[in-house]
Enzyme design. Structure first.
Site, PDB file in Angstrom:
ATOM      1  N   HIS A 108       0.814  -1.227   0.000  1.00 33.32           N
ATOM      2  CA  HIS A 108       0.000   0.000   0.000  1.00 33.32           C
ATOM      3  C   HIS A 108       0.846   1.275   0.000  1.00 33.32           C
ATOM      4  CE1 HIS A 108      -3.357   2.578   0.355  1.00 33.32           C
ATOM      5  NE2 HIS A 108      -4.106   1.861   1.160  1.00 33.32           N
ATOM      6  N   ASP A 145     -10.608  -3.767 -18.369  1.00 38.23           N
ATOM      7  CA  ASP A 145     -10.957  -4.695 -19.437  1.00 38.23           C
ATOM      8  C   ASP A 145      -9.683  -5.107 -20.178  1.00 38.23           C
ATOM      9  OD1 ASP A 145     -11.903  -6.069 -21.623  1.00 38.23           O
ATOM     10  OD2 ASP A 145     -13.104  -4.412 -22.443  1.00 38.23           O
TER      11      ASP A 145
END
Length: 469
Positions: free
Chosen positions: A170, A394
């Site tokens: 993170h 995508d």
């Protein structure tokens, strides 16, 4: 709250983990993280997961392609631009985090599962009971220093669908930064030669000022720090806590909104509404002493373009650029008041987030030695990922059926888009002590059952109680 098919049994066969390095030579240098990146509270690994059906019929050019090979090759190309992610974290003598951009690469695992997408059912919602199957923890890879900054596993399904699971350090990126990287990875998978949005490092933009100065009140951090920088409740017993999915569909969210007085009903975001409802129901479920102080911290992105609110960071900036201002109340007052009281507190805390607030956080990190946020059962941090773009990635086979952080953490819950029975909604993984779960469910049920008479009572109570405060 949706059910899961946790009794499903299947096997996952994995290849030996490999390191994927940048496809072309990249600079070997040391880059410092910002003082917003370099928070003690950021030093953990976040698992994120994407579930894809077999949609190759919608794009015949992808029908014969193997998602594992396509994504592995695209990863090497993407790391040419995001080469710090192929490096390793080190510390200077003051424990300041830096990236040694040495091109060692990110971990990649190829896998096959003898299960179909449809068989998984609602186990794709967080917390995923099969996370360990879809994201193998390579021994020795999950540290902060000297370890790969990203681990990726791509798992083929029997039906032709696939799952991409990723574990991110993170300190390197927030949700927006991860989306920038993943969009570049997806573009490369579809044949692009260059990212639409070039990545920007420039972490010095979020360093502390000289001289540093704390100009705001930061309830999210301990007021005083101990030698080991921890403020842990001795009643935060993880062995007695459970994690479960909390789902609200669009109709339930509408009903919750109807509990508010008119002036708030039309002037309250979905994030503020759900955060306030979660805070109040969770506090009631914990059955705390009325005099105990409870708080909820909402993650607010600092990338806004408004000069008064945002940081005006470069578009491709992929570092951490958020803060989490807190709403604070005594437990008794929060529980006695109607929902509007909690909403107003959440709205006020959120309004405090501006450029000065995040600058004050960076300065606080330097002045007080990077204290973590408070870790107690009376403090919850929430992060809204419903507009993060994680569910828009995508690779050529269409959009994921679900995407988001794969689990919550005892002090952190994430809001994510999810659909149950064809109805859109928001799902969030919640941690609670086992004895509090049923009461939490009952409190949520009260808030999500339509009762017109109750709205009139709620509005009257809101006016009366507000005037008393």
């Amino acid at each position: 709250m949706a059910s899961t098919n946790s009794h499903l049994a299947f096997q996952v066969k994995r290849s030996i983990p490999e390191l994927v390095v940048p496809a072309k030579p990249t600079p070997h240098e040391v880059k410092k993280l910002s003082d917003i990146d370099d928070q003690e509270s950021m030093r953990f690994q976040v698992p994120v997961i994407w579930f894809y059906r077999n949609n190759s019929s919608n794009n015949p050019s992808m029908e014969e392609k193997d998602p594992v090979k396509v994504i592995r090759e695209a990863l090497g190309k993407a790391l040419v631009y995001y080469y710090p992610l192929a490096g390793r974290l080190i510390e200077d003598r003051n424990k300041k985090l830096m990236v040694n951009c040495n091109g060692q690469g990110v971990l990649f695992i190829e896998a096959n599962a003898d299960v179909t997408f449809d068989q998984l059912g609602h186990t794709i919602q967080p917390p995923s009971p099969f996370l360990n199957e879809f994201l193998y923890n390579v021994p020795g890879s999950d540290g902060i220093l000297g370890c790969p900054l990203i681990l990726i596993q791509v798992t083929r399904l029997l039906c032709g669908g696939f799952i991409l699971a990723l574990r991110l350090n993170h300190t390197m990126c927030d949700g927006s930064g991860l989306c920038l990287f993943m969009n570049t990875l997806a573009e490369m998978a579809k044949g692009a030669q260059h990212p639409t949005i070039p990545p920007v490092w420039e972490r010095e933009l979020l360093n502390a000022r000289n001289p540093p100065r704390i100009t705001r009140i930061h309830h999210e951090f301990p007021q005083e720090t101990t030698d080991d920088h921890r403020e842990l409740d001795d009643d935060l017993d993880l062995t007695n806590m459970v994690q479960f999915p909390f789902f609200l569909n669009s109709n339930q969210i509408r009903v919750i909104r109807n509990h508010l007085p008119p002036h708030l009903r039309s002037n309250c975001t979905r994030f503020e509404l759900i955060t306030a409802c979660l805070w109040r129901c969770r506090t009631l479920a914990l059955n705390l002493d009325p005099e105990e102080v409870v708080q909820i911290s909402g993650v607010v992105n600092g990338r806004g373009k408004n000069s008064n609110k945002g940081l005006n960071l470069p578009v491709g900036y992929y570092g951490n650029a958020f803060a989490y201002p807190s709403a604070v109340s005594k437990a008794g007052i929060l529980c006695r008041n109607p929902l509007g009281y909690a909403v107003e507190l959440v709205k006020k805390a959120k309004s405090e987030m501006d450029e000065e607030y995040i600058r004050s956080v960076a300065d606080l990190m330097v002045i007080r030695g990077r204290p973590p946020f408070k870790i107690t059962k009376r403090h919850l941090v929430v992060s809204d990922l419903t507009r993060s773009g994680l569910d828009k990635i995508d690779f050529g086979w269409g959009l994921p059926r679900h995407a988001g952080v794969a689990m919550g953490f005892p002090p952190i819950s994430f809001f994510m888009n999810y659909k149950v029975g064809g109805e859109d909604g928001v799902v969030m993984p919640i941690w609670l002590p086992l004895f509090s779960v049923e009461r939490f469910r009952q409190e949520v049920k009260k808030m999500t059952i339509e009762d017109p008479d109750m709205h009139e009572i709620t509005e009257a109570r809101h006016v009366r109680l507000t005037s008393m405060l």
